[in-house]
Enzyme design. Structure first.
Site, PDB file in Angstrom:
ATOM      1  N   LYS A 161      41.338  45.411  44.475  1.00 37.10           N
ATOM      2  CA  LYS A 161      42.226  45.240  43.278  1.00 37.10           C
ATOM      3  C   LYS A 161      43.209  46.206  43.177  1.00 37.10           C
ATOM      4  O   LYS A 161      43.140  47.417  43.374  1.00 37.10           O
ATOM      5  CB  LYS A 161      41.327  45.053  42.074  1.00 37.10           C
ATOM      6  CG  LYS A 161      40.245  43.815  41.931  1.00 37.10           C
ATOM      7  CD  LYS A 161      39.516  43.474  40.569  1.00 37.10           C
ATOM      8  CE  LYS A 161      38.626  42.349  40.684  1.00 37.10           C
ATOM      9  NZ  LYS A 161      38.184  42.142  39.450  1.00 37.10           N
ATOM     10  N   TYR A 189      41.277  32.508  40.274  1.00 34.80           N
ATOM     11  CA  TYR A 189      40.590  32.620  39.285  1.00 34.80           C
ATOM     12  C   TYR A 189      40.471  31.348  38.372  1.00 34.80           C
ATOM     13  O   TYR A 189      40.351  31.539  37.022  1.00 34.80           O
ATOM     14  CB  TYR A 189      41.037  33.767  38.462  1.00 34.80           C
ATOM     15  CG  TYR A 189      40.531  35.192  39.265  1.00 34.80           C
ATOM     16  CD1 TYR A 189      39.283  35.725  39.154  1.00 34.80           C
ATOM     17  CD2 TYR A 189      41.175  36.150  39.612  1.00 34.80           C
ATOM     18  CE1 TYR A 189      38.708  36.603  39.746  1.00 34.80           C
ATOM     19  CE2 TYR A 189      40.967  37.471  40.209  1.00 34.80           C
ATOM     20  CZ  TYR A 189      39.742  37.460  40.070  1.00 34.80           C
ATOM     21  OH  TYR A 189      39.165  38.780  40.852  1.00 34.80           O
ATOM     22  N   PHE A 203      40.125  36.238  28.659  1.00 35.81           N
ATOM     23  CA  PHE A 203      40.813  37.224  29.276  1.00 35.81           C
ATOM     24  C   PHE A 203      41.522  36.691  30.600  1.00 35.81           C
ATOM     25  O   PHE A 203      42.039  37.434  31.339  1.00 35.81           O
ATOM     26  CB  PHE A 203      39.694  38.293  29.829  1.00 35.81           C
ATOM     27  CG  PHE A 203      38.642  37.803  30.603  1.00 35.81           C
ATOM     28  CD1 PHE A 203      38.724  37.419  32.168  1.00 35.81           C
ATOM     29  CD2 PHE A 203      37.511  37.362  29.955  1.00 35.81           C
ATOM     30  CE1 PHE A 203      37.744  36.802  32.612  1.00 35.81           C
ATOM     31  CE2 PHE A 203      36.233  36.925  30.592  1.00 35.81           C
ATOM     32  CZ  PHE A 203      36.414  36.601  32.040  1.00 35.81           C
ATOM     33  N   ARG A 233      26.969  42.630  46.293  1.00 30.76           N
ATOM     34  CA  ARG A 233      27.099  42.749  44.299  1.00 30.76           C
ATOM     35  C   ARG A 233      26.442  44.005  44.236  1.00 30.76           C
ATOM     36  O   ARG A 233      26.757  44.679  43.092  1.00 30.76           O
ATOM     37  CB  ARG A 233      26.638  41.448  44.026  1.00 30.76           C
ATOM     38  CG  ARG A 233      27.684  40.252  43.898  1.00 30.76           C
ATOM     39  CD  ARG A 233      27.219  39.051  43.543  1.00 30.76           C
ATOM     40  NE  ARG A 233      27.287  38.958  42.063  1.00 30.76           N
ATOM     41  CZ  ARG A 233      28.373  38.881  41.257  1.00 30.76           C
ATOM     42  NH1 ARG A 233      29.452  38.828  41.686  1.00 30.76           N
ATOM     43  NH2 ARG A 233      28.173  38.638  39.933  1.00 30.76           N
ATOM     44  N   THR A 251      29.841  44.267  36.611  1.00 27.09           N
ATOM     45  CA  THR A 251      31.391  43.912  36.448  1.00 27.09           C
ATOM     46  C   THR A 251      32.027  45.075  35.425  1.00 27.09           C
ATOM     47  O   THR A 251      33.145  45.492  35.772  1.00 27.09           O
ATOM     48  CB  THR A 251      31.327  42.749  35.713  1.00 27.09           C
ATOM     49  OG1 THR A 251      30.602  41.627  36.432  1.00 27.09           O
ATOM     50  CG2 THR A 251      32.884  42.198  35.506  1.00 27.09           C
ATOM     51  N   ARG A 266      31.956  50.414  41.697  1.00 30.85           N
ATOM     52  CA  ARG A 266      32.615  50.323  40.529  1.00 30.85           C
ATOM     53  C   ARG A 266      32.321  51.660  39.751  1.00 30.85           C
ATOM     54  O   ARG A 266      33.092  52.195  39.077  1.00 30.85           O
ATOM     55  CB  ARG A 266      32.438  49.079  39.753  1.00 30.85           C
ATOM     56  CG  ARG A 266      33.090  47.817  40.279  1.00 30.85           C
ATOM     57  CD  ARG A 266      32.493  46.492  39.586  1.00 30.85           C
ATOM     58  NE  ARG A 266      33.205  45.546  40.140  1.00 30.85           N
ATOM     59  CZ  ARG A 266      32.810  44.200  39.868  1.00 30.85           C
ATOM     60  NH1 ARG A 266      31.463  43.915  39.728  1.00 30.85           N
ATOM     61  NH2 ARG A 266      33.457  43.135  40.455  1.00 30.85           N
ATOM     62  N   ASN A 301      38.527  46.545  37.572  1.00 26.56           N
ATOM     63  CA  ASN A 301      37.192  46.984  37.962  1.00 26.56           C
ATOM     64  C   ASN A 301      37.364  47.307  39.593  1.00 26.56           C
ATOM     65  O   ASN A 301      36.130  47.030  40.020  1.00 26.56           O
ATOM     66  CB  ASN A 301      36.361  46.138  37.454  1.00 26.56           C
ATOM     67  CG  ASN A 301      36.145  44.673  37.834  1.00 26.56           C
ATOM     68  OD1 ASN A 301      37.389  44.331  38.484  1.00 26.56           O
ATOM     69  ND2 ASN A 301      35.103  43.908  37.783  1.00 26.56           N
ATOM     70  N   HIS A 326      36.361  42.835  43.761  1.00 25.99           N
ATOM     71  CA  HIS A 326      35.867  41.649  43.365  1.00 25.99           C
ATOM     72  C   HIS A 326      34.836  41.370  44.489  1.00 25.99           C
ATOM     73  O   HIS A 326      35.303  41.799  45.688  1.00 25.99           O
ATOM     74  CB  HIS A 326      36.972  40.575  43.412  1.00 25.99           C
ATOM     75  CG  HIS A 326      36.400  39.421  43.755  1.00 25.99           C
ATOM     76  ND1 HIS A 326      35.587  38.556  42.357  1.00 25.99           N
ATOM     77  CD2 HIS A 326      36.095  38.393  44.612  1.00 25.99           C
ATOM     78  CE1 HIS A 326      35.371  37.385  42.793  1.00 25.99           C
ATOM     79  NE2 HIS A 326      35.384  37.124  44.116  1.00 25.99           N
ATOM     80  N   GLU A 345      36.425  31.033  48.537  1.00 21.22           N
ATOM     81  CA  GLU A 345      37.407  32.138  48.267  1.00 21.22           C
ATOM     82  C   GLU A 345      37.859  32.890  49.550  1.00 21.22           C
ATOM     83  O   GLU A 345      39.048  33.064  49.700  1.00 21.22           O
ATOM     84  CB  GLU A 345      36.765  33.350  47.488  1.00 21.22           C
ATOM     85  CG  GLU A 345      36.489  32.945  46.134  1.00 21.22           C
ATOM     86  CD  GLU A 345      35.369  33.985  45.278  1.00 21.22           C
ATOM     87  OE1 GLU A 345      35.145  33.604  44.279  1.00 21.22           O
ATOM     88  OE2 GLU A 345      34.969  35.066  45.793  1.00 21.22           O
TER      89      GLU A 345
HETATM   90  P1  CMP Z   1      35.651  39.707  39.401  1.00 20.04           P
HETATM   91  O1  CMP Z   1      34.414  40.055  39.781  1.00 20.04           O
HETATM   92  O2  CMP Z   1      36.784  39.838  40.157  1.00 20.04           O
HETATM   93  O3  CMP Z   1      35.550  38.043  38.396  1.00 20.04           O
HETATM   94  C1  CMP Z   1      36.194  38.110  37.230  1.00 20.04           C
HETATM   95  C2  CMP Z   1      36.954  39.229  36.700  1.00 20.04           C
HETATM   96  O4  CMP Z   1      37.319  38.826  35.270  1.00 20.04           O
HETATM   97  C3  CMP Z   1      36.051  40.060  36.634  1.00 20.04           C
HETATM   98  O5  CMP Z   1      36.059  40.678  38.024  1.00 20.04           O
HETATM   99  C4  CMP Z   1      36.697  41.063  35.780  1.00 20.04           C
HETATM  100  O6  CMP Z   1      37.754  41.993  36.294  1.00 20.04           O
HETATM  101  C5  CMP Z   1      37.445  40.080  34.728  1.00 20.04           C
HETATM  102  N1  CMP Z   1      36.774  40.432  33.392  1.00 20.04           N
HETATM  103  C6  CMP Z   1      35.429  39.750  33.126  1.00 20.04           C
HETATM  104  N2  CMP Z   1      35.262  39.909  31.864  1.00 20.04           N
HETATM  105  C7  CMP Z   1      36.348  40.486  31.500  1.00 20.04           C
HETATM  106  C8  CMP Z   1      36.738  40.951  30.294  1.00 20.04           C
HETATM  107  N3  CMP Z   1      35.998  40.832  29.135  1.00 20.04           N
HETATM  108  N4  CMP Z   1      38.263  41.360  29.747  1.00 20.04           N
HETATM  109  C9  CMP Z   1      38.881  41.473  30.939  1.00 20.04           C
HETATM  110  N5  CMP Z   1      38.656  41.134  32.079  1.00 20.04           N
HETATM  111  C10 CMP Z   1      37.265  40.806  32.422  1.00 20.04           C
END
Ligand code: CMP
Length: 138
Positions: A10, A50, A58, A86, A92, A103, A113, A116, A127
């Site tokens: 990212k 997304y 969010f 994962r 996450t 992470r 984070n 993905h 994807e």
């Molecule tokens: P990802 O695995 O890319 O899939 C969805 C993304 O949404 C996740 O990683 C986070 O980066 C983002 N995400 C999930 N929860 C939150 C949150 N509470 N606030 C901001 N971003 C979020």
């Protein structure tokens, strides 16, 4: 059991210069790169990728962030790829990520984070197809 997953490094991680170290950790964990590209998503493209999170509070923040700078997209191959990847990337929210995970090592917050990873075989296919044509993978 799948042997393929999809990842993005990212914008937080690419801008901090972590791309090489993250790819190194992925490859050392036994994943093979089947396709890869460095690109910068438009807000529309990030929003489409997304879309499943469209109703989440969010979503706007996520779309803005994911189109704020370069990303590296890749299809990875390994036995049990989705679950193993994962585990490699960790929770996450990096505050909850296990020691040694990508992470834990490189992410700043739940939004920024670092990486993905697909959450199912079906989403790994969807994807990967979002980013790569048949000509771009081997
Ligand atoms: P990802 O695995 O890319 O899939 C969805 C993304 O949404 C996740 O990683 C986070 O980066 C983002 N995400 C999930 N929860 C939150 C949150 N509470 N606030 C901001 N971003 C979020």
């Amino acid at each position: 059991m799948s042997n393929s997953t999809f990842t993005m490094i990212k914008p937080d991680a690419t801008s901090k210069g972590y791309t090489g170290a993250i790819l190194d950790q992925i490859i050392k964990a036994g994943f093979k790169v089947k396709a890869m590209k460095w690109t910068n998503l438009t807000p529309a493209q990030a929003g489409q990728f997304y879309e499943v999170h469209k109703e989440r509070p969010f979503y706007g923040e996520l779309v803005d962030f994911m189109s704020s700078g370069p990303i590296v997209a890749a299809i990875l191959e390994k036995e049990n790829a989705v679950a193993d990847f994962r585990t490699l990337i960790g929770a996450t929210n990096p505050a909850q990520a296990a020691e040694g995970t990508i992470r834990k090592n490189f992410a700043a917050s739940i939004g920024e984070n670092a990486v993905h990873g697909s959450d199912s075989d079906e989403n790994a296919q969807i994807e990967g197809n979002f980013f790569f044509s048949k000509l771009e993978r081997f």
